[in-house]
Design a protein around this motif. Structure first.
Motif, PDB file in Angstrom:
ATOM      1  N   SER A  24      25.618 -25.491 -98.897  1.00 34.91           N
ATOM      2  CA  SER A  24      26.860 -26.273 -98.852  1.00 34.91           C
ATOM      3  C   SER A  24      27.048 -26.677 -97.397  1.00 34.91           C
ATOM      4  N   GLY A  25      26.936 -27.969 -97.156  1.00 35.83           N
ATOM      5  CA  GLY A  25      26.844 -28.457 -95.782  1.00 35.83           C
ATOM      6  C   GLY A  25      28.145 -29.008 -95.240  1.00 35.83           C
ATOM      7  N   THR A  26      28.015 -29.662 -94.097  1.00 35.51           N
ATOM      8  CA  THR A  26      29.198 -30.106 -93.354  1.00 35.51           C
ATOM      9  C   THR A  26      30.015 -31.182 -94.073  1.00 35.51           C
ATOM     10  N   LEU A  28      31.116 -30.943 -96.945  1.00 38.08           N
ATOM     11  CA  LEU A  28      32.078 -30.219 -97.791  1.00 38.08           C
ATOM     12  C   LEU A  28      32.211 -30.874 -99.166  1.00 38.08           C
ATOM     13  N   ASP A  29      31.116 -31.461 -99.644  1.00 37.03           N
ATOM     14  CA  ASP A  29      31.168 -32.121-100.953  1.00 37.03           C
ATOM     15  C   ASP A  29      30.938 -31.127-102.084  1.00 37.03           C
ATOM     16  N   GLY A  30      30.302 -30.002-101.810  1.00 39.14           N
ATOM     17  CA  GLY A  30      30.023 -29.040-102.867  1.00 39.14           C
ATOM     18  C   GLY A  30      28.739 -28.292-102.565  1.00 39.14           C
ATOM     19  N   VAL A  31      28.170 -27.695-103.619  1.00 43.84           N
ATOM     20  CA  VAL A  31      26.995 -26.834-103.455  1.00 43.84           C
ATOM     21  C   VAL A  31      25.785 -27.496-104.106  1.00 43.84           C
ATOM     22  N   ASP A  32      24.704 -27.591-103.347  1.00 37.56           N
ATOM     23  CA  ASP A  32      23.421 -27.991-103.916  1.00 37.56           C
ATOM     24  C   ASP A  32      22.616 -26.719-104.141  1.00 37.56           C
ATOM     25  N   ALA A  33      22.080 -26.562-105.351  1.00 37.93           N
ATOM     26  CA  ALA A  33      21.377 -25.325-105.704  1.00 37.93           C
ATOM     27  C   ALA A  33      20.032 -25.659-106.328  1.00 37.93           C
TER      28      ALA A  33
HETATM   29 MG   LIG Z   1      26.355 -31.279 -99.611  1.00 39.44          MG
END
Ligand SMILES: [Mg+2]
Ligand SMILES: Nc1ncnc2c1ncn2[C@@H]1O[C@H](COP(=O)(O)OP(=O)(O)OP(=O)(O)O)[C@@H](O)[C@H]1O
Length: 378
Positions: A24-26, A28-33
């Motif tokens: 979950s990066g800067t 702040l859009d959500g989680v990539d898994a």
């Molecule tokens: Mg992201």
């Protein structure tokens, strides 16, 4: 069709090396898994998932990126909410791949960066890895950046080692991840270890400006920017930011490229919203292109990953600025642009479990390569 394994099982579990990566990066859009099998030669994607943050969680994570009251309690509570999303992603991956938790060697959970101050000796990723180990029943590797900072490095970017592992070519190549912040890796077939650094803003200012003018979280496909034109005076003012002139190693984040930073640059500017969006898009492209032209002008191609690869206006601007070099999304090389960073943290988790160094001192400026991360056994 491949011959059945001699033990009669449908799969050969001992030849698999399954790891989960959670990023979950800067933005702040959500989680990539992702769930990937790292049995050589190449990582093979088994499942992927993206979970957007609920507005309240996003707002609290964003608030924790700057100084505020009672940060310790709020940070701890928010970390628990974050790892609930992480755990939901893991459950979805296992369900999709039809794999039990016990088959996964470890989860690499990046956490959410809320402070990045390597010059002060610390970087903070909000996370609750013990809780995640408890929820998922899988070993968790977390806190990837601190050891590099402790060794005198920037703690970022950490992905160039993975970019080198999967994207190296017979010619000089740059890999650019366009998340909230954009970072670059320079891969050379011969002659020295990879270089890399944070170029500057990727999507963070684009998202900020969109949120002020449209009922959207981001400029889908770059369509809003495409309606505007570049304000040359504003672009020059934005590019005046001293960060761009710093030589690598260097890293940056939301600490520098804040709403206040943008508002200071926009003061007195009367351009229409779509012209501002176009100018900010050109600004992101220029920060990336200048990094290429200044530090690795000899690259033949520039591979783009991260959400920015979906922004057509940004990709077109990059192609124009970098011609005759080819600008292509990582999808063309077999890894979807929105899986690369999560795969990198699955790969780094594997490095940690195997006690292999994950950092590149040539990138971060640390005293040496280090095993990155702390393991929370299931
Ligand atoms: Mg992201
Ligand atoms: N269809 C699209 N069109 C334009 N921009 C998009 C689109 N989809 C996503 N994006 C942009 O990509 C961003 C998310 O990208 P990404 O998840 O790679 O960034 P991140 O979370 O900051 O990750 P990291 O820090 O790992 O690089 C969104 O905030 C948005 O700005």
């Amino acid at each position: 069709m491949a011959a059945a394994p001699s033990d009669g099982s449908a799969h050969e579990p001992h030849s698999r090396e399954l790891y989960v990566g959670l990023m979950s990066g800067t933005s702040l859009d959500g989680v990539d898994a992702v769930l990937a099998d790292f049995a050589p030669p190449m990582p093979a994607l088994r499942a992927h998932s993206h979970r957007p943050f609920a507005p309240a969680l996003r707002a609290e994570l964003l608030a924790l990126c700057s100084t505020g009251a009672n940060e310790i309690d709020r940070g701890a509570a928010t970390a628990l909410h974050l790892v609930q999303v992480y755990a939901d992603c893991v459950a979805e991956l296992l369900e999709t791949a039809q794999i039990p938790a016990a088959a996964v060697r470890a989860i690499g959970a990046h956490g959410q960066t809320v402070r990045h101050r390597p010059d002060a000796g610390y970087t903070v990723q909000l996370n609750a890895p013990a809780r995640l180990a408890e929820l998922a029943g899988i070993d968790v590797v977390a806190d990837f950046r601190s050891r590099d900072v402790a060794a005198g490095g920037q703690g970022a970017p950490l992905v160039p080692a993975f970019h080198a592992a999967v994207f190296a070519a017979a010619h000089p190549r740059a890999v650019v991840n366009i998340g909230g912040i954009a970072n670059i890796s320079m891969l050379r077939p011969a002659g020295g270890p990879p270089l890399g650094f944070d170029c500057g803003p990727g999507n963070v200012l684009l998202d900020l400006h969109v949120a002020r003018h449209l009922p959207e979280a981001f400029d889908r496909d770059g369509a809003f920017a495409a309606r505007g034109s570049v304000d040359a005076a504003l672009l020059a003012r934005l590019l005046d930011e001293p960060y761009f002139a710093l030589p690598p190693p260097k890293s940056t984040g939301r600490e520098l490229f804040t709403a206040d930073w943008l508002d200071a640059a926009l003061r007195g500017c009367t351009a229409a919203p779509e012209d501002l969006q176009r100018t900010l898009t050109e600004f992101s492209a220029q920060g990336i292109a200048d990094s290429v032209l200044r530090w690795c002008a000899d690259v033949h191609d520039v591979v783009v990953c991260g959400g920015g690869a979906r922004n057509r206006t940004l990709m077109d601007a990059l192609s124009e600025l970098l011609a005759p070099r080819v600008v292509l999304a990582s999808d063309a090389l077999g890894i979807a642009h929105d899986h690369v960073e999560a795969l990198a943290f699955a790969w780094l988790a594997r490095r940690c479990v195997r006690r292999e160094a994950g950092s590149l001192p040539s990138v971060t400026g640390a005293r040496g390569a280090r095993v990155l991360g702390a393991i929370y056994p299931r």
